[in-house]
Scaffold this motif. Structure first.
Motif, PDB file in Angstrom:
ATOM      1  N   PHE A  28      20.804   1.508   5.172  1.00 11.48           N
ATOM      2  CA  PHE A  28      21.476   2.363   6.155  1.00 11.48           C
ATOM      3  C   PHE A  28      22.980   2.397   5.967  1.00 11.48           C
ATOM      4  O   PHE A  28      23.632   3.356   6.365  1.00 11.48           O
ATOM      5  N   GLY A  32      24.742   5.987   5.841  1.00 12.78           N
ATOM      6  CA  GLY A  32      25.823   6.289   6.785  1.00 12.78           C
ATOM      7  C   GLY A  32      27.079   6.748   6.076  1.00 12.78           C
ATOM      8  O   GLY A  32      27.758   7.672   6.518  1.00 12.78           O
ATOM      9  N   ARG A  33      27.408   6.094   4.942  1.00 15.53           N
ATOM     10  CA  ARG A  33      28.596   6.502   4.192  1.00 15.53           C
ATOM     11  C   ARG A  33      28.423   7.908   3.614  1.00 15.53           C
ATOM     12  O   ARG A  33      29.353   8.707   3.616  1.00 15.53           O
ATOM     13  N   ILE A  35      26.507  10.341   4.854  1.00 18.95           N
ATOM     14  CA  ILE A  35      26.585  11.302   5.961  1.00 18.95           C
ATOM     15  C   ILE A  35      28.030  11.484   6.403  1.00 18.95           C
ATOM     16  O   ILE A  35      28.489  12.610   6.632  1.00 18.95           O
ATOM     17  N   ASN A  36      28.763  10.387   6.529  1.00 20.62           N
ATOM     18  CA  ASN A  36      30.172  10.459   6.923  1.00 20.62           C
ATOM     19  C   ASN A  36      30.976  11.242   5.884  1.00 20.62           C
ATOM     20  O   ASN A  36      31.796  12.098   6.223  1.00 20.62           O
TER      21      ASN A  36
END
Length: 142
Positions: A28, A32-33, A35-36
């Motif tokens: 994750f 997350g990185r 998506i960011n």
């Protein structure tokens, strides 16, 4: 199982490949990185693209070489210094007077003030006469 366990144990990784599905947990942190990063990339490209599109439209499609003349606007000289305003009391009185005049005009007999040589009768009486004699006053047109 975490992602790091497969880097050490190649046997479990081979079992996962033979089973034709992933046995590892998702990482994750990297998701997350990604998506960011995608969010910020989209924001920057969107802002820069909108700015460039605006500049293209303004500079290429819209021709603004014309000089606009300014025309001074002045108020007419014959206006009163203080415009008379009507407050609620005088407006109510004026409306009451108007309705009284309309009632008197439509419900009383008298000489017509608007058309010379005609008489004024109440609307109800006029409707009765028209209903009894017709619009032409009992005469038929050829």
């Amino acid at each position: 199982m975490s992602h790091d366990e497969y880097q050490v144990d190649h046997e479990k990784l081979d079992q996962s490949v033979k089973a034709r599905y992933e046995l590892r947990d998702a990482n994750f942190g990297s998701v997350g990185r990604w998506i960011n990063g995608f969010f910020w990339f989209t924001m920057i490209v969107g802002i820069v693209g909108a700015y460039l599109l605006m500049m293209f439209i303004f500079n290429v499609l819209v021709k603004t070489d014309q000089k606009f003349a300014t025309i001074p606007v002045t108020a007419p000289k014959n206006l009163p210094k203080a415009a008379p305003l009507q407050n609620n009391v005088t407006a109510t009185k004026d409306m009451t007077d108007l309705r009284k005049a309309e009632q008197e005009m439509t419900h009383t007999y008298g000489d017509s003030k608007t058309v010379k040589g005609s008489i004024q009768i109440p609307v109800d009486r006029a409707m009765e006469i028209v209903a009894k004699k017709g619009i032409n006053g009992g005469q038929t047109t050829p």
